[in-house]
Motif scaffolding. Sequence first.
Motif, short mmCIF file in Angstrom:
data_model
loop_
_atom_site.label_atom_id
_atom_site.label_comp_id
_atom_site.label_asym_id
_atom_site.label_seq_id
_atom_site.Cartn_x
_atom_site.Cartn_y
_atom_site.Cartn_z
N TRP A 1 -0.59 7.81 8.66
CA TRP A 1 -0.02 8.27 7.33
C TRP A 1 -0.84 8.93 6.47
O TRP A 1 -0.58 9.91 5.95
N ALA A 2 -2.23 8.41 6.36
CA ALA A 2 -3.08 9.10 5.38
C ALA A 2 -3.58 10.34 5.81
O ALA A 2 -3.90 11.18 5.07
N LYS A 3 -3.80 10.54 7.30
CA LYS A 3 -4.14 11.71 7.68
C LYS A 3 -3.14 12.93 7.36
O LYS A 3 -3.45 14.10 7.09
N ALA A 4 -1.97 12.51 7.65
CA ALA A 4 -0.99 13.49 7.26
C ALA A 4 -0.75 13.88 5.69
O ALA A 4 -0.13 14.86 5.45
N ARG A 5 -1.21 12.98 5.07
CA ARG A 5 -1.50 13.22 3.73
C ARG A 5 -2.76 13.80 3.01
O ARG A 5 -3.08 13.98 1.89
N GLY A 6 -3.45 14.24 4.16
CA GLY A 6 -4.76 14.91 3.72
C GLY A 6 -5.95 14.38 3.41
O GLY A 6 -7.03 14.67 2.54
N ALA A 7 -5.79 12.85 3.68
CA ALA A 7 -6.98 11.96 3.45
C ALA A 7 -7.72 11.57 4.63
O ALA A 7 -6.97 11.33 5.77
N ARG A 8 -9.11 11.04 4.43
CA ARG A 8 -9.74 10.31 5.45
C ARG A 8 -9.33 8.94 5.31
O ARG A 8 -9.05 8.60 4.25
N PHE A 9 -9.55 7.95 6.32
CA PHE A 9 -9.00 6.74 6.41
C PHE A 9 -10.11 5.75 6.80
O PHE A 9 -10.48 6.31 7.96
N LEU A 10 -10.11 4.58 6.31
CA LEU A 10 -10.88 3.29 6.75
C LEU A 10 -10.22 2.34 6.70
O LEU A 10 -9.54 2.11 5.50
N ASP A 11 -9.86 1.26 7.61
CA ASP A 11 -9.39 0.16 7.37
C ASP A 11 -10.36 -1.07 7.42
O ASP A 11 -11.47 -0.82 7.90
N GLY A 12 -10.08 -2.12 6.69
CA GLY A 12 -11.31 -2.90 6.48
C GLY A 12 -10.65 -4.32 6.57
O GLY A 12 -9.45 -4.67 6.21
N GLY A 13 -11.43 -5.32 7.14
CA GLY A 13 -11.00 -6.70 7.14
C GLY A 13 -12.26 -7.61 6.35
O GLY A 13 -13.36 -7.47 6.62
N VAL A 14 -12.07 -8.14 5.08
CA VAL A 14 -13.06 -8.74 4.39
C VAL A 14 -13.13 -10.30 4.87
O VAL A 14 -12.22 -11.11 4.71
N VAL B 1 0.89 -1.30 0.07
CA VAL B 1 -0.01 -0.18 -0.09
C VAL B 1 0.92 1.28 0.14
O VAL B 1 0.78 2.20 -0.97
N GLY B 2 1.92 1.46 0.93
CA GLY B 2 2.72 2.41 0.96
C GLY B 2 3.67 2.79 -0.43
O GLY B 2 3.74 3.77 -0.85
N GLU B 3 3.98 1.65 -1.13
CA GLU B 3 4.70 1.66 -2.18
C GLU B 3 3.72 2.30 -3.30
O GLU B 3 4.26 2.95 -4.14
N ALA B 4 2.65 1.65 -3.47
CA ALA B 4 1.68 1.83 -4.42
C ALA B 4 1.34 3.37 -4.43
O ALA B 4 1.21 4.42 -5.29
N LEU B 5 1.00 3.81 -3.34
CA LEU B 5 0.66 5.47 -2.84
C LEU B 5 1.83 6.29 -2.99
O LEU B 5 1.67 7.62 -2.82
N ASP B 6 2.95 5.83 -2.72
CA ASP B 6 4.18 6.77 -2.70
C ASP B 6 4.25 7.90 -3.95
O ASP B 6 4.01 7.33 -5.12
N GLY B 7 4.15 9.07 -3.77
CA GLY B 7 4.03 10.00 -4.69
C GLY B 7 2.73 10.36 -5.08
O GLY B 7 2.46 11.31 -6.02
N ALA B 8 1.71 9.62 -4.93
CA ALA B 8 0.02 10.00 -5.26
C ALA B 8 -0.34 11.03 -4.38
O ALA B 8 0.11 11.11 -3.23
N ASP B 9 -1.01 11.91 -4.87
CA ASP B 9 -1.61 13.11 -4.16
C ASP B 9 -2.90 12.47 -3.44
O ASP B 9 -4.04 12.29 -4.17
N LEU B 10 -2.98 12.51 -2.14
CA LEU B 10 -4.26 11.93 -1.56
C LEU B 10 -4.88 12.98 -0.70
O LEU B 10 -5.78 12.86 -0.12
N THR B 11 -4.83 14.42 -1.26
CA THR B 11 -5.40 15.40 -0.50
C THR B 11 -6.86 15.32 -0.97
O THR B 11 -7.38 15.31 -2.09
#
Length: 301
Positions: free
Chosen positions: A110-123, A79-89
Motif C-alpha cells: 500500500w505504501a509503495k503504491a503511494r510513493g513511500a518507502r516502508f518499514l514495519d516495526g514491533g515494539v 493507519v489506513g484511516e489516518a493516512l487516507d488522503g495524505a500525500d506520501l510521495t
Amino acid sequence: MTDKTSTARIPLTVLGAGAMGAALVRAWLAAGHPVTVWNRTPARAEALAADGATVAASAAGAVAASRLVIACLLDDASVGEALDGADLTGRDLVNLTTGTPAEGRARATWAKARGARFLDGGVMAVPPMIGDAGSGAYVLYSGSAELFEEHRETLAVPAGTRYVGEDAGFAALHDVALLSAMSGMFAGITHAFALIGPEDIAPKDFAPLLVSWLGAMTGSAHLTADQLESGDYGKDVVSNLAMQVAGNATLLRTAEEQRVSAELLTPYMALMERWLAEGHGDEDTTGMVELLDLRRGPAKA
C-alpha cells in the motif's frame, strides 16, 4: 541518547499520542529532534506541546511536515484511516502499530503504491521502558533496508533496533512469536501460583524460586532451535517425550489434590500425547512443532 548534533536532529512526525506514542515523542524531543505530532483525540497531542512538540491539525498536515513519519496507532485499520488522503510521495513511513505479518506485507504494498518507502516495526517494550537506555527495550524492524540504514540512528533514540529482513511481515511475525512464548510462560506462572494459593506459602517467597527456575529452563530454546535445524529431534535429548508424558500424571494429580483447574496445562499435554502416539517417545518435545503446522494434515493413526 542525548546527542543533539545537527546530523542527529532529523525532524520527524509521529501519528498517535497514546501511551506508547507519547513516550516515543518525548524520547525524540529529549534527544533534540523536532517532532510534529497528530492524534485523533486532539487533547492527547496538545499535552505534548508543553514538551516542545508541534501539534498538527490533521494527519495529512502532520505527514507534510516531515519526510520521516512514524505511525503508532490502535490497529492497522487506524493507519489506513489516518493516512487516507495524505500525500506520501517521497515519505519514509515507519509503522510501529501492532499488527499481523499479513497486515505488515499489505501495508508495505500500500505504501509503495503511494510513493513511500516502508518499514514495519514491533515494539518489544512497554511505555516506561522507552527512552531508557538501560531498560533493554528494542524495536524489531522489517521492510526497506535502505530506509532502515538511513534512519538507523534516529530510530535508535527511543529504543534499540533489530532489523530482521526485507520481508515487511517479519517484524510482526517475530513480535507475535515472542509474545506467544510469553503468553505460555504467563499461563505457567498463573498455574503455579494457583497451586500454592491454598497453602501457607507466601507468594513473595515463592516468586524468586519461580523466576530462577524459569530462567534456567529458557536456555532450552537453543537446543530446540538446533534440533529443528538439524531435523534430529533426539539430538542431545535429556528428558524424552515418553518420560515427560508419564510425569504429566503427577502434575494433574497435584492440581486435583489442590483443587486447581488444569485447563492451562491440558492443551499442551494433549499435544504431547498425540506426538507420543505417533512413535516419538525417545525424542525431545521439539517435534510437536509439526503438530501445530496446519499444512501437515491430520495426525497419523
